[in-house]
Scaffold this motif. Sequence first.
Motif, PDB file in Angstrom:
ATOM      1  N   ALA A  64       0.826  -1.215   0.000  1.00 56.96           N
ATOM      2  CA  ALA A  64       0.000   0.000   0.000  1.00 56.96           C
ATOM      3  C   ALA A  64       0.860   1.265   0.000  1.00 56.96           C
ATOM      4  O   ALA A  64       0.516   2.258  -0.654  1.00 56.96           O
ATOM      5  N   GLU A  65       1.963   1.243   0.731  1.00 62.87           N
ATOM      6  CA  GLU A  65       2.837   2.420   0.790  1.00 62.87           C
ATOM      7  C   GLU A  65       3.431   2.722  -0.580  1.00 62.87           C
ATOM      8  O   GLU A  65       3.463   3.886  -1.017  1.00 62.87           O
ATOM      9  N   TYR A  66       3.870   1.686  -1.278  1.00 59.94           N
ATOM     10  CA  TYR A  66       4.425   1.876  -2.619  1.00 59.94           C
ATOM     11  C   TYR A  66       3.360   2.386  -3.577  1.00 59.94           C
ATOM     12  O   TYR A  66       3.622   3.241  -4.424  1.00 59.94           O
ATOM     13  N   LEU A 121      20.917   0.518  -9.023  1.00 61.93           N
ATOM     14  CA  LEU A 121      21.327   0.392  -7.627  1.00 61.93           C
ATOM     15  C   LEU A 121      21.775   1.724  -7.034  1.00 61.93           C
ATOM     16  O   LEU A 121      21.537   2.000  -5.863  1.00 61.93           O
ATOM     17  N   SER A 122      22.438   2.521  -7.833  1.00 59.68           N
ATOM     18  CA  SER A 122      22.969   3.793  -7.329  1.00 59.68           C
ATOM     19  C   SER A 122      21.971   4.944  -7.445  1.00 59.68           C
ATOM     20  O   SER A 122      22.136   5.973  -6.791  1.00 59.68           O
ATOM     21  N   MET A 123      20.924   4.759  -8.261  1.00 57.36           N
ATOM     22  CA  MET A 123      19.896   5.800  -8.406  1.00 57.36           C
ATOM     23  C   MET A 123      18.508   5.179  -8.316  1.00 57.36           C
ATOM     24  O   MET A 123      17.716   5.234  -9.264  1.00 57.36           O
ATOM     25  N   PRO A 124      18.164   4.571  -7.177  1.00 53.10           N
ATOM     26  CA  PRO A 124      16.848   3.923  -7.051  1.00 53.10           C
ATOM     27  C   PRO A 124      15.720   4.947  -7.066  1.00 53.10           C
ATOM     28  O   PRO A 124      15.897   6.101  -6.668  1.00 53.10           O
ATOM     29  N   GLY A 125      14.568   4.503  -7.533  1.00 58.91           N
ATOM     30  CA  GLY A 125      13.424   5.394  -7.625  1.00 58.91           C
ATOM     31  C   GLY A 125      12.691   5.539  -6.299  1.00 58.91           C
ATOM     32  O   GLY A 125      13.115   4.988  -5.269  1.00 58.91           O
ATOM     33  N   ALA A 126      11.584   6.264  -6.329  1.00 56.41           N
ATOM     34  CA  ALA A 126      10.779   6.494  -5.125  1.00 56.41           C
ATOM     35  C   ALA A 126      10.332   5.165  -4.523  1.00 56.41           C
ATOM     36  O   ALA A 126       9.875   4.269  -5.225  1.00 56.41           O
ATOM     37  N   GLY A 127      10.509   5.043  -3.217  1.00 55.31           N
ATOM     38  CA  GLY A 127      10.117   3.826  -2.519  1.00 55.31           C
ATOM     39  C   GLY A 127      11.251   2.845  -2.319  1.00 55.31           C
ATOM     40  O   GLY A 127      11.092   1.854  -1.593  1.00 55.31           O
ATOM     41  N   PRO A 136      10.155  -6.076   2.150  1.00 53.29           N
ATOM     42  CA  PRO A 136      10.047  -6.971   0.989  1.00 53.29           C
ATOM     43  C   PRO A 136      10.372  -6.288  -0.332  1.00 53.29           C
ATOM     44  O   PRO A 136      11.058  -6.853  -1.176  1.00 53.29           O
ATOM     45  N   ARG A 137       9.881  -5.044  -0.528  1.00 53.24           N
ATOM     46  CA  ARG A 137      10.127  -4.386  -1.802  1.00 53.24           C
ATOM     47  C   ARG A 137      11.615  -4.031  -1.962  1.00 53.24           C
ATOM     48  O   ARG A 137      12.141  -4.048  -3.074  1.00 53.24           O
TER      49      ARG A 137
END
Length: 265
Positions: A64-66, A121-127, A136-137
Amino acid sequence: MDWTLRPFNLLFFAVTGGFLLLLTAASLLLRKKSVRTKEIVLVTACLVTLAGFFVYKYALSLDAEYDLLRADMDGFDWWGELPLHLCNVNMILIPIAVLTKRRPLMGFCFFVGPLGAMMALSMPGAGFEDCSLLLPRMLGYFVTHYMVLIEALALVTFGFFRPEFSDLPGAMASVAGVSFVIFLIDEALRLTCLYPRANYFFAVETEGNFLLEIFHRWIPVPYLYLLPSLVILAVYMALVMAVFTLAAKGRRKTGPVKKDGTPVR
């Protein structure tokens, strides 16, 4: 212990080192094994990673948060979460390249796989930033990308592929071909309205990427604006090939080597 993972913090380097150690250990254990055994190990690793990818995406669909973080993109959508990005498409292409022994495709996977994975890995997106690695995500995202990283590098460490300058045209042709197929998939998803925001490989929109924005000003046409990035990629490939060529020459001075660059014993 603080499990918050940020690009280039202590935990980031520890996890990166752990996966590189896994690759090193696997490469040493398989060093004297048959080519067939190495193929089975690498293909199995990719298929397990691909299966894990869909388990991770299923968990993400329940997060839900994602979903709130993706509200501006209309939330989670399976059509937008397919393994067709620059990094995770290699989970599919590496087994094909290994089993068919196609060097151009191996070149694509070896050069693009680690590059795409490290960018993610070095520029992950929101969440996926400033969160606990135990979520888990977060586990799904980072384990998937680290596995893609070491699986692509395994093409060399397992002895399937050793870059040579003669591989450059074929590797670039594979990059152009794969990216164009992905662009066609983007267009199909948009035209059918299955996923109007489809933009795998950034083939349709820049999504605010600084470098791609510059290219788009030069060539304001979907897909074609990626052409300057192919030139940069070709230079990167040539530099890596130069390193391997120099290393091979150094080994020849110390003794005879096989075609894959390993010393004759």
